[in-house]
Design an enzyme around this catalytic site. Structure first.
Site, PDB file in Angstrom:
ATOM      1  N   CYS A   1     -11.042 -18.270 -22.188  1.00 16.53           N
ATOM      2  CA  CYS A   1     -12.289 -18.818 -22.750  1.00 16.53           C
ATOM      3  C   CYS A   1     -12.674 -20.131 -22.059  1.00 16.53           C
ATOM      4  O   CYS A   1     -11.807 -20.850 -21.580  1.00 16.53           O
ATOM      5  CB  CYS A   1     -12.119 -19.107 -24.225  1.00 16.53           C
ATOM      6  SG  CYS A   1     -11.571 -17.713 -25.188  1.00 16.53           S
TER       7      CYS A   1
ATOM      8  N   ARG B   1     -12.660 -17.549 -14.735  1.00 16.05           N
ATOM      9  CA  ARG B   1     -11.501 -17.561 -15.633  1.00 16.05           C
ATOM     10  C   ARG B   1     -11.377 -16.247 -16.411  1.00 16.05           C
ATOM     11  O   ARG B   1     -10.347 -15.984 -17.002  1.00 16.05           O
ATOM     12  CB  ARG B   1     -11.623 -18.732 -16.608  1.00 16.05           C
ATOM     13  CG  ARG B   1     -11.703 -20.072 -15.893  1.00 16.05           C
ATOM     14  CD  ARG B   1     -11.920 -21.175 -16.876  1.00 16.05           C
ATOM     15  NE  ARG B   1     -10.751 -21.378 -17.702  1.00 16.05           N
ATOM     16  CZ  ARG B   1      -9.749 -22.184 -17.405  1.00 16.05           C
ATOM     17  NH1 ARG B   1      -9.776 -22.868 -16.298  1.00 16.05           N
ATOM     18  NH2 ARG B   1      -8.729 -22.328 -18.205  1.00 16.05           N
TER      19      ARG B   1
ATOM     20  N   TRP C   1     -13.025 -14.750 -24.305  1.00 11.41           N
ATOM     21  CA  TRP C   1     -12.100 -13.702 -23.885  1.00 11.41           C
ATOM     22  C   TRP C   1     -11.398 -13.284 -25.162  1.00 11.41           C
ATOM     23  O   TRP C   1     -10.615 -14.050 -25.726  1.00 11.41           O
ATOM     24  CB  TRP C   1     -11.121 -14.273 -22.873  1.00 11.41           C
ATOM     25  CG  TRP C   1     -10.328 -13.283 -22.085  1.00 11.41           C
ATOM     26  CD1 TRP C   1     -10.760 -12.586 -20.987  1.00 11.41           C
ATOM     27  CD2 TRP C   1      -8.975 -12.885 -22.290  1.00 11.41           C
ATOM     28  NE1 TRP C   1      -9.752 -11.796 -20.514  1.00 11.41           N
ATOM     29  CE2 TRP C   1      -8.640 -11.948 -21.293  1.00 11.41           C
ATOM     30  CE3 TRP C   1      -8.002 -13.228 -23.222  1.00 11.41           C
ATOM     31  CZ2 TRP C   1      -7.393 -11.353 -21.199  1.00 11.41           C
ATOM     32  CZ3 TRP C   1      -6.753 -12.636 -23.131  1.00 11.41           C
ATOM     33  CH2 TRP C   1      -6.462 -11.707 -22.128  1.00 11.41           C
TER      34      TRP C   1
ATOM     35  N   ASN D   1     -11.711 -22.895 -27.965  1.00  9.34           N
ATOM     36  CA  ASN D   1     -10.688 -22.211 -27.156  1.00  9.34           C
ATOM     37  C   ASN D   1      -9.361 -22.365 -27.881  1.00  9.34           C
ATOM     38  O   ASN D   1      -9.085 -23.442 -28.419  1.00  9.34           O
ATOM     39  CB  ASN D   1     -10.534 -22.876 -25.784  1.00  9.34           C
ATOM     40  CG  ASN D   1     -11.698 -22.595 -24.866  1.00  9.34           C
ATOM     41  OD1 ASN D   1     -12.596 -21.840 -25.209  1.00  9.34           O
ATOM     42  ND2 ASN D   1     -11.690 -23.229 -23.706  1.00  9.34           N
ATOM     43  N   GLY D   2      -8.553 -21.332 -27.881  1.00 10.82           N
ATOM     44  CA  GLY D   2      -7.250 -21.421 -28.541  1.00 10.82           C
ATOM     45  C   GLY D   2      -7.160 -20.427 -29.686  1.00 10.82           C
ATOM     46  O   GLY D   2      -7.961 -19.487 -29.768  1.00 10.82           O
TER      47      GLY D   2
ATOM     48  N   GLU E   1       5.568  -9.562  -5.317  1.00 11.57           N
ATOM     49  CA  GLU E   1       4.245 -10.182  -5.276  1.00 11.57           C
ATOM     50  C   GLU E   1       3.211  -9.238  -4.632  1.00 11.57           C
ATOM     51  O   GLU E   1       2.078  -9.135  -5.106  1.00 11.57           O
ATOM     52  CB  GLU E   1       4.329 -11.523  -4.521  1.00 11.57           C
ATOM     53  CG  GLU E   1       3.024 -12.265  -4.311  1.00 11.57           C
ATOM     54  CD  GLU E   1       2.278 -12.642  -5.581  1.00 11.57           C
ATOM     55  OE1 GLU E   1       2.806 -12.450  -6.682  1.00 11.57           O
ATOM     56  OE2 GLU E   1       1.125 -13.099  -5.461  1.00 11.57           O
TER      57      GLU E   1
ATOM     58  N   LYS F   1      -0.134  -7.964  -6.575  1.00 15.77           N
ATOM     59  CA  LYS F   1      -1.484  -8.174  -6.033  1.00 15.77           C
ATOM     60  C   LYS F   1      -2.256  -6.855  -6.029  1.00 15.77           C
ATOM     61  O   LYS F   1      -3.412  -6.799  -6.428  1.00 15.77           O
ATOM     62  CB  LYS F   1      -1.445  -8.730  -4.603  1.00 15.77           C
ATOM     63  CG  LYS F   1      -1.072 -10.165  -4.436  1.00 15.77           C
ATOM     64  CD  LYS F   1      -2.189 -11.156  -4.708  1.00 15.77           C
ATOM     65  CE  LYS F   1      -2.213 -11.693  -6.087  1.00 15.77           C
ATOM     66  NZ  LYS F   1      -1.151 -12.504  -6.623  1.00 15.77           N
TER      67      LYS F   1
ATOM     68  N   GLU G   1      -3.153  -5.714  -9.676  1.00 17.19           N
ATOM     69  CA  GLU G   1      -4.095  -6.484 -10.476  1.00 17.19           C
ATOM     70  C   GLU G   1      -5.527  -6.407  -9.985  1.00 17.19           C
ATOM     71  O   GLU G   1      -6.444  -6.501 -10.800  1.00 17.19           O
ATOM     72  CB  GLU G   1      -3.632  -7.934 -10.668  1.00 17.19           C
ATOM     73  CG  GLU G   1      -3.509  -8.767  -9.412  1.00 17.19           C
ATOM     74  CD  GLU G   1      -2.978 -10.177  -9.695  1.00 17.19           C
ATOM     75  OE1 GLU G   1      -3.024 -10.624 -10.843  1.00 17.19           O
ATOM     76  OE2 GLU G   1      -2.525 -10.826  -8.738  1.00 17.19           O
TER      77      GLU G   1
ATOM     78  N   HIS H   1      18.464   3.861  -6.426  1.00 23.33           N
ATOM     79  CA  HIS H   1      18.960   4.038  -7.789  1.00 23.33           C
ATOM     80  C   HIS H   1      17.878   4.550  -8.725  1.00 23.33           C
ATOM     81  O   HIS H   1      17.807   4.132  -9.882  1.00 23.33           O
ATOM     82  CB  HIS H   1      19.557   2.720  -8.290  1.00 23.33           C
ATOM     83  CG  HIS H   1      20.691   2.271  -7.431  1.00 23.33           C
ATOM     84  ND1 HIS H   1      21.953   2.805  -7.524  1.00 23.33           N
ATOM     85  CD2 HIS H   1      20.727   1.387  -6.400  1.00 23.33           C
ATOM     86  CE1 HIS H   1      22.732   2.241  -6.610  1.00 23.33           C
ATOM     87  NE2 HIS H   1      22.007   1.380  -5.909  1.00 23.33           N
TER      88      HIS H   1
ATOM     89  N   LYS I   1      -7.858 -15.904 -15.435  1.00 27.76           N
ATOM     90  CA  LYS I   1      -7.246 -16.792 -14.446  1.00 27.76           C
ATOM     91  C   LYS I   1      -6.129 -17.617 -15.079  1.00 27.76           C
ATOM     92  O   LYS I   1      -5.100 -17.856 -14.469  1.00 27.76           O
ATOM     93  CB  LYS I   1      -8.333 -17.715 -13.863  1.00 27.76           C
ATOM     94  CG  LYS I   1      -7.831 -18.718 -12.837  1.00 27.76           C
ATOM     95  CD  LYS I   1      -7.386 -18.028 -11.571  1.00 27.76           C
ATOM     96  CE  LYS I   1      -6.773 -18.979 -10.573  1.00 27.76           C
ATOM     97  NZ  LYS I   1      -5.866 -18.263  -9.644  1.00 27.76           N
TER      98      LYS I   1
HETATM   99  C1  G6P Z   1      -2.538 -15.309 -14.881  1.00 27.71           C
HETATM  100  C2  G6P Z   1      -3.190 -15.191 -13.517  1.00 27.71           C
HETATM  101  C3  G6P Z   1      -2.126 -15.092 -12.440  1.00 27.71           C
HETATM  102  C4  G6P Z   1      -1.172 -16.272 -12.526  1.00 27.71           C
HETATM  103  C5  G6P Z   1      -0.557 -16.399 -13.924  1.00 27.71           C
HETATM  104  C6  G6P Z   1       0.173 -17.728 -14.092  1.00 27.71           C
HETATM  105  O1  G6P Z   1      -1.926 -14.122 -15.218  1.00 27.71           O
HETATM  106  O2  G6P Z   1      -4.033 -14.055 -13.473  1.00 27.71           O
HETATM  107  O3  G6P Z   1      -2.747 -15.088 -11.163  1.00 27.71           O
HETATM  108  O4  G6P Z   1      -0.154 -16.122 -11.588  1.00 27.71           O
HETATM  109  O5  G6P Z   1      -1.587 -16.382 -14.912  1.00 27.71           O
HETATM  110  O6  G6P Z   1      -0.771 -18.763 -14.006  1.00 27.71           O
HETATM  111  P1  G6P Z   1      -0.425 -20.257 -13.663  1.00 27.71           P
HETATM  112  O7  G6P Z   1      -1.720 -20.993 -13.785  1.00 27.71           O
HETATM  113  O8  G6P Z   1       0.580 -20.703 -14.704  1.00 27.71           O
HETATM  114  O9  G6P Z   1       0.148 -20.294 -12.304  1.00 27.71           O
END
Ligand code: G6P
Length: 609
Positions: free
Chosen positions: A2, A27, A74, A100-101, A482, A486, A489, A505, A604
């Site tokens: 949010c 975000r 959100w 927010n929260g 990673e 990527k 997502e 395994h 984000k």
């Molecule tokens: C969300 C984002 C990711 C990020 C993660 C941790 O899931 O989509 O891209 O790696 O949060 O975020 P931070 O701000 O703590 O690195």
């Protein structure tokens, strides 16, 4: 997650609020709304979906208003709908609030309100707060907000308007960031993220948890929730407008992938002394002795930052010879972890606001650990609550899928490991060798980026395959994780990452004719073993996409596609091997027409549990 924007001044508020909401789009959100004060009335507009939908809803009502609040939502409590979108309005129609929260005790408060004949119109936890403020309101909005917040359990960043006090916005925070931007005399913009502020001013005040501010046309005052005045320092925002604009790129993610030469330079700047083989990390200066004596290090993070932590685990045990482990912050915070004397906990977070990572840091501190932060967002909650830390300084990251923050996180962890290594068993020539190599990395990024088009062409061949595997060993095992994350997502392709040896395994059963399998197969201590793993996949019909060391011709005979990275010492390889995988995911998402910068269901910064 949010977003909040608020404006008070002499200009028309609505365009400023809409522009601010657009800056927060990255975000992630599912609905948006705004409220302005117009001719003594609250005028509210809300819409599901894009901000353009909200803009289309705006009519002449409130077009000239000079005070307003706005929100991107959100959904958490109550699905994404117009009724649940913010701002929420008190029953008398005179007070508007964005939040927010999460208000955790909203059910109890709702029952209390119903007893007072106050009915909520939405399914949200937020609405009880504005109704409560309405209930307490007796001619002083600041006091009513204070009274209501004393009844609330949970987290909040809020902005409140009252039609009967049309010259002020009341804001408060606990666990959800709020920044007041000082534009000029009597003109302020408040937001949950500096991205909505930088185009108006670089002068900001960061509210701390438990603080409130009343922002009025004749100035603003900050107090605690208990009404004790607080003097705040005006700070300069670290980044500029062009850093949060596309600058000719089609997507922020691509821009940020291509920025990595520069962002890594910014992270390393002033911290490497190549002549003497020394690392200087100012933020840790008062604690290096304690860290070097640590008996155990725990990295805690979520998402991509957790993968950086995993690289950190390898770096610290290998270079600094300190026992290290990596834990999801969401697990660490709840499992009553054992923190013995001499434990150092390092929270890694781009945003510095991830709810679980923050809670893990607090848990660690409470249990007596030295709590460090490796953070990008200056002034963020984790940065402020850590005992010490290192900023990434890689500039704002807008793409939801983290890219440049990851490489900068790894670079910081490498610097920390070398610095501590020198206080333990790492010799000066060994340290110098690593520092020299680290200093060369930003210049080597372009050699990897040049292969972007070749990567796109390779991905195109497998674009309809729904299952991918990513395999690596040693330092490149976290990179396999990673790479898979990527791809998942942003392109919604199912992918799994794992240590290459683990494939035997179970996952090997998945391999069938034509399945794409990505190997990070650079020259390293386990190179020969990775080649054996490649053979195992090949013999079962898998297609090999390899990331290899420049000059390795042998691997061409085994793989359908090879992407090269310059030859660097093994501990630093993740800084380069991740880049082809970032590009692979990016091109896959574009080829599948996915919304790269706003992937479905993702945010984000995840500021709720
Ligand atoms: C969300 C984002 C990711 C990020 C993660 C941790 O899931 O989509 O891209 O790696 O949060 O975020 P931070 O701000 O703590 O690195």
């Amino acid at each position: 997650m949010c977003g909040i924007v608020g404006y008070i001044g002499h200009k028309c508020a609505r365009p400023i609020l809409i522009e601010g909401l657009k800056r927060l789009e990255y975000r992630g959100y599912d609905s948006a709304g705004l409220a302005v004060l117009n001719d003594g009335q609250v005028a509210v507009s809300r819409a599901v979906g894009r901000i353009a939908n909200l803009e289309a809803r705006l009519n002449g009502d409130g077009a000239n208003a000079t005070i307003g609040i706005a929100h991107t939502r959100w959904a958490t409590h109550g699905g994404p709908s117009e009724r649940n979108a913010h701002p929420h309005i008190a029953q008398n129609g005179r007070i508007a609030l964005v939040h927010n929260g999460i208000i955790e005790n909203y059910r109890t408060l709702r029952t209390f309100l119903e007893g007072m004949k106050v009915c909520c119109q939405s399914e949200t936890d937020t609405e009880v707060l504005v109704q409560l403020i309405g209930h307490f309101y007796k001619g002083n909005i600041e006091q009513a907000v204070r009274d209501a917040l004393h009844e609330v359990q949970g987290t909040y960043g809020i902005a409140v308007l009252c039609a009967d006090e049309p010259d002020r916005i009341v804001v408060a925070r606990k666990g959800s960031p709020l920044i007041v931007g000082i534009v000029g005399p009597g003109e302020y913009i408040v937001a949950s993220d500096a991205a909505a502020i930088v185009q108006h001013t670089a002068q900001v005040v960061y509210l701390a948890d438990g603080e409130m501010a009343t922002i009025a046309r004749d100035g603003f005052r900050t107090t605690t929730l208990e009404n004790v005045p607080v003097t705040k320092e005006v700070q300069a925002v670290e980044f500029s407008l062009d850093q949060i604009e596309l600058g000719g790129y089609e997507h922020f993610m691509l821009k940020e992938i291509f920025e990595q030469g520069q962002s890594l330079s910014m992270t390393l700047r002033g911290r490497l002394n190549t002549r003497e083989g020394v690392i200087h990390l100012g933020g840790l200066a008062n604690h290096t002795r304690d860290i070097a004596r640590a008996r155990r290090l725990i990295f805690t993070a979520q998402g991509t930052a957790w993968h950086a932590g995993l690289v950190g685990e390898y770096l610290f045990e290998d270079i600094a010879k300190i026992p290290a482990e990596t834990e999801y912050a969401s697990e660490f915070r709840y499992r009553n972890p054992l923190i013995e004397p001499g434990t150092v906990v390092i929270a890694i977070s781009q945003s510095g606001e991830t709810a679980d990572t923050l809670a893990a840091l607090r848990e660690a501190k409470e249990k007596g650990a030295l709590a460090l932060g490796v953070i990008n967002a200056v002034g963020s909650t984790i940065a402020r609550e850590s005992d010490a830390g290192v900023y990434l300084h890689c500039g704002p990251e807008i793409g939801v899928a983290s890219t440049k923050a990851f490489t900068s996180q790894v670079a910081v962890l490498a610097m920390m490991a070398i610095q501590l290594g020198r206080r333990r068993f790492l010799s000066q020539p060994e340290a110098k060798n690593l520092i020299d190599a680290l200093a060369r990395i930003p210049g080597q990024v372009s050699a990897v980026l040049e292969q972007s088009e070749a990567i796109r062409k390779a991905v195109e061949k497998y674009i309809h395959r729904e299952n991918w595997l990513f395999l690596g060993r040693g330092y490149n095992y976290p990179i396999a994780l990673e790479g898979a994350l990527k791809l998942k997502e942003i392109s919604y392709i199912h992918a799994e990452g794992m240590p290459a040896a683990e494939m035997k395994h179970g996952p090997i059963a998945l391999i069938n004719e034509g399945m794409p399998v990505v190997f990070i197969a650079t020259r390293c201590s386990q190179y020969e073993k990775v080649l054996s793993n490649i053979e195992e996949v090949r013999s079962r019909g898998g297609r090999i996409i390899a990331v290899a060391t420049e000059g390795d011709e042998h691997i061409r005979e085994m793989a359908q596609h090879v992407f090269y990275v310059p030859d660097v010492p093994e501990p630093l390889q993740p800084l380069l091997t991740v880049i082809p995988l970032q590009l692979l995911a990016y091109h896959a998402a574009v080829l599948r027409n996915c919304n790269v910068d706003k992937p479905r269901n993702l945010a984000k910064s995840v500021t709720v549990e």
